[in-house]
Design an enzyme around this catalytic site. Structure first.
Site, PDB file in Angstrom:
ATOM      1  CB  CYS A   1      -4.706  -4.499  -8.349  1.00 25.26           C
ATOM      2  SG  CYS A   1      -3.744  -4.013  -7.113  1.00 25.26           S
TER       3      CYS A   1
ATOM      4  CG  HIS B   1      -3.462  -3.464 -12.014  1.00 25.67           C
ATOM      5  ND1 HIS B   1      -3.362  -2.368 -11.165  1.00 25.67           N
ATOM      6  CD2 HIS B   1      -2.654  -4.262 -10.993  1.00 25.67           C
ATOM      7  CE1 HIS B   1      -2.757  -2.376 -10.076  1.00 25.67           C
ATOM      8  NE2 HIS B   1      -2.115  -3.435 -10.089  1.00 25.67           N
TER       9      HIS B   1
ATOM     10  CG  ASN C   1       0.100  -1.935  -7.891  1.00 20.67           C
ATOM     11  OD1 ASN C   1      -0.751  -1.410  -7.950  1.00 20.67           O
ATOM     12  ND2 ASN C   1       0.452  -3.104  -7.793  1.00 20.67           N
TER      13      ASN C   1
HETATM   14  N1  ACO Z   1      15.930  -4.254  -4.007  1.00 19.14           N
HETATM   15  C1  ACO Z   1      17.058  -5.066  -4.102  1.00 19.14           C
HETATM   16  N2  ACO Z   1      16.907  -6.557  -4.173  1.00 19.14           N
HETATM   17  C2  ACO Z   1      15.727  -7.048  -4.090  1.00 19.14           C
HETATM   18  C3  ACO Z   1      14.565  -6.350  -3.827  1.00 19.14           C
HETATM   19  C4  ACO Z   1      14.768  -4.891  -3.927  1.00 19.14           C
HETATM   20  N3  ACO Z   1      13.805  -3.824  -3.637  1.00 19.14           N
HETATM   21  N4  ACO Z   1      13.558  -7.138  -3.449  1.00 19.14           N
HETATM   22  C5  ACO Z   1      13.922  -8.290  -3.399  1.00 19.14           C
HETATM   23  N5  ACO Z   1      15.463  -8.299  -3.834  1.00 19.14           N
HETATM   24  C6  ACO Z   1      16.206  -9.574  -3.943  1.00 19.14           C
HETATM   25  C7  ACO Z   1      15.348 -10.764  -3.236  1.00 19.14           C
HETATM   26  O1  ACO Z   1      16.119 -10.584  -2.171  1.00 19.14           O
HETATM   27  C8  ACO Z   1      16.251 -11.779  -4.027  1.00 19.14           C
HETATM   28  O2  ACO Z   1      17.551 -11.840  -3.650  1.00 19.14           O
HETATM   29  P1  ACO Z   1      18.298 -13.450  -3.579  1.00 19.14           P
HETATM   30  O3  ACO Z   1      18.311 -14.037  -5.224  1.00 19.14           O
HETATM   31  O4  ACO Z   1      19.626 -13.093  -3.165  1.00 19.14           O
HETATM   32  O5  ACO Z   1      17.318 -14.040  -2.951  1.00 19.14           O
HETATM   33  C9  ACO Z   1      16.302 -11.207  -5.559  1.00 19.14           C
HETATM   34  O6  ACO Z   1      16.077  -9.808  -5.237  1.00 19.14           O
HETATM   35  C10 ACO Z   1      15.025 -11.511  -6.303  1.00 19.14           C
HETATM   36  O7  ACO Z   1      13.905 -11.376  -5.835  1.00 19.14           O
HETATM   37  P2  ACO Z   1      12.711 -12.186  -6.301  1.00 19.14           P
HETATM   38  O8  ACO Z   1      11.587 -11.674  -5.368  1.00 19.14           O
HETATM   39  O9  ACO Z   1      12.815 -13.177  -6.794  1.00 19.14           O
HETATM   40  O10 ACO Z   1      12.288 -10.888  -7.555  1.00 19.14           O
HETATM   41  P3  ACO Z   1      11.332 -10.847  -8.671  1.00 19.14           P
HETATM   42  O11 ACO Z   1      12.188 -10.902  -9.884  1.00 19.14           O
HETATM   43  O12 ACO Z   1      10.387 -11.973  -8.353  1.00 19.14           O
HETATM   44  O13 ACO Z   1      10.712  -9.500  -8.530  1.00 19.14           O
HETATM   45  C11 ACO Z   1       8.780  -8.479  -7.694  1.00 19.14           C
HETATM   46  C12 ACO Z   1      10.011  -9.187  -7.262  1.00 19.14           C
HETATM   47  C13 ACO Z   1       9.303  -7.003  -8.561  1.00 19.14           C
HETATM   48  C14 ACO Z   1       7.957  -8.207  -6.490  1.00 19.14           C
HETATM   49  C15 ACO Z   1       7.949  -9.137  -8.781  1.00 19.14           C
HETATM   50  O14 ACO Z   1       7.929 -10.366  -8.385  1.00 19.14           O
HETATM   51  C16 ACO Z   1       6.538  -8.824  -9.034  1.00 19.14           C
HETATM   52  O15 ACO Z   1       6.448  -7.727  -9.339  1.00 19.14           O
HETATM   53  N6  ACO Z   1       5.457  -9.557  -8.448  1.00 19.14           N
HETATM   54  C17 ACO Z   1       4.025  -9.225  -8.931  1.00 19.14           C
HETATM   55  C18 ACO Z   1       3.720  -8.256  -7.822  1.00 19.14           C
HETATM   56  C19 ACO Z   1       2.363  -7.630  -8.160  1.00 19.14           C
HETATM   57  O16 ACO Z   1       2.032  -7.364  -9.475  1.00 19.14           O
HETATM   58  N7  ACO Z   1       1.539  -7.025  -7.349  1.00 19.14           N
HETATM   59  C20 ACO Z   1       0.114  -6.868  -7.935  1.00 19.14           C
HETATM   60  C21 ACO Z   1      -0.970  -7.136  -7.267  1.00 19.14           C
HETATM   61  S1  ACO Z   1      -1.220  -5.938  -6.011  1.00 19.14           S
HETATM   62  C22 ACO Z   1      -2.514  -5.891  -5.330  1.00 19.14           C
HETATM   63  O17 ACO Z   1      -3.568  -6.430  -5.663  1.00 19.14           O
HETATM   64  C23 ACO Z   1      -2.720  -5.125  -3.959  1.00 19.14           C
END
Ligand code: ACO
Length: 399
Positions: free
Chosen positions: A177, A325, A355
């Site tokens: 990214c 990004h 993304n």
């Molecule tokens: N739908 C419903 N529930 C979900 C989903 C989903 N798609 N995904 C996770 N959950 C649940 C989890 O199981 C968890 O449940 P629990 O509380 O019962 O355990 C709850 O939702 C919270 O999950 P988290 O992983 O803590 O959610 P978070 O708020 O951290 O959001 C996310 C996750 C969207 C992936 C976020 O962490 C994020 O955007 N991180 C950055 C990722 C990124 O930007 N990557 C960029 C670089 S990519 C590259 O370079 C190739």
């Protein structure tokens, strides 16, 4: 390089109205000392072998190294659109969760015989058209991608598809990214170093091919796309890449990766040499600790932009647009808040594309330029971050 002659040009106009803070040296972080700025260099040289070509075949004057500016942009996306509701039919998720946590509603995905290289070529063509530059006048093609159609790189195929005569150098940059941002900065270094006039920087990725579509924590985030800009050498008065800042941290690789995976061979190979021949390999799907990546982005991106601003001799108030990004709307909002940039000055198209990795910045730039949002002469703070871990930012001016 033969017959190089060096000319010093006296000014860098955007700094005429700004105070320059310190007298430090250039470059890893894009630091321009006042001395270095005032001595922006232009280099005249004869390209190797050019003297053997007729005047018709000669490459464009290969020299320059003064300023560089963005003169064209373009983008392309696959036709297949996948909504959050579509995803909820294959994994346990829903539109509300995805849109609240990420801002994403739709993404485009390569299908059938679509290839990343075709998207990249289309985006590059549009950038050349906007810049009014003929493919024969391209000196360098940088394809920023982590999902090349060929293990050995796809940039030369794009160079061929564009019909660039004279075999200009074309190669891939792999930095997920952050790829486009690093390509942009690399282009500016090639131009300022002399010898390159028109550099195509393409960000293109098809992470849909490396996502585990049963993992709701990652598959909801990514989409496929391509975007491109043409960076052109110019007089120092027109310079449009003011300062930058770049970093990597391999320790953080454990939070985001798609490593090589060996294939098990049924029955194994009983050769005379143990461990040889090696098993064939491919890449595993994207493995991500979303929370760690989220924290990382919110921490490093504002710091990096502050550093790039300092290196450019500018301040936050000089920023017309924040173009990050496109990873997660909450990251965009968090960075904007830290930098005190109002929401209406933040470019976002996450809702439509998710993304798109290395494509996200040039895709959003292209939409904003063609939509009349970003106007000629406006200053953009842009930043990439992601796998590696890598991150960086640049302060640029549109055209
Ligand atoms: N739908 C419903 N529930 C979900 C989903 C989903 N798609 N995904 C996770 N959950 C649940 C989890 O199981 C968890 O449940 P629990 O509380 O019962 O355990 C709850 O939702 C919270 O999950 P988290 O992983 O803590 O959610 P978070 O708020 O951290 O959001 C996310 C996750 C969207 C992936 C976020 O962490 C994020 O955007 N991180 C950055 C990722 C990124 O930007 N990557 C960029 C670089 S990519 C590259 O370079 C190739």
């Amino acid at each position: 390089m033969a017959n190089a002659s060096w000319v010093f040009t006296p000014t860098l106009p955007h700094l005429n109205r700004k105070r320059i803070s310190s007298s430090v040296a250039i470059f890893r972080s894009g630091l321009y000392s006042p001395d270095a700025i005032s001595k922006r260099i232009s280099c005249a040289s004869t390209a190797r072998g050019a003297d053997k070509l007729s005047s018709n075949e000669s490459r464009p004057a290969r020299l320059v190294g003064k300023g560089c500016k963005l003169v064209g942009c373009g983008s392309a996306v696959p036709t297949l659109q996948i909504s959050n509701d579509d995803l909820s039919k294959i994994v346990d998720t829903n539109d509300e969760w995805i849109s609240v946590r990420t801002g994403i509603r739709n993404r485009r995905v390569l299908s059938g015989k679509d290839r990343m290289t075709d998207l990249a070529t289309e985006a590059a063509k549009k950038a050349l058209e906007m810049a009014n530059v003929h493919p024969d006048d391209v000196d360098l093609v940088l394809l920023c991608t982590s999902t090349a159609d060929d293990l050995f790189g796809s940039a030369p195929q794009i160079q061929a598809a564009l019909g660039c005569k004279g075999n200009p150098l074309a190669f891939d940059i792999t930095a997920a990214c952050s790829g486009f941002l690093l390509g942009l900065i690399s282009a500016s270094c090639y131009i300022r170093g002399g010898g390159f006039k028109n550099v195509l920087v393409i960000g293109a990725d098809a992470l849909s091919r490396f996502v585990d579509w049963t993992d709701r924590g990652t598959c909801i985030l990514f989409g496929d796309a391509a975007g491109a800009v043409l960076i052109q050498a110019c007089e120092s008065e027109e310079d449009g890449i003011f300062g930058f800042d770049v970093h990597s941290d391999g320790e953080g690789n454990r939070h985001l990766n798609a490593g090589v995976k060996e294939h098990e061979i049924e029955g194994g190979i009983n050769g005379p040499i143990e461990g040889f021949p090696p098993k064939s390999s491919s890449y595993s799907c994207v493995q991500m600790n979303g929370k760690e990546v989220f924290r990382f982005a919110c921490r490093v991106v504002p710091q990096s932009i502050e550093m790039a601003l300092q290196n450019a001799g500018l301040t936050r108030s000089d920023i017309d647009w924040l173009l990050l990004h496109q990873a997660n709307q909450r990251i965009l909002d968090g960075v904007a808040t830290r930098l005190e940039i109002p929401t209406e000055r933040v470019i976002s198209n996450l809702a439509n594309y998710g993304n798109t990795s290395a494509a996200s910045i040039p895709l959003a730039l292209d939409e904003a330029v063609r939509g009349g949002k970003i106007k000629s002469g406006e200053t953009i703070a842009t930043a990439g971050f992601g796998a590696g871990l890598t991150w960086g930012s640049a302060i640029i001016r549109w055209n």
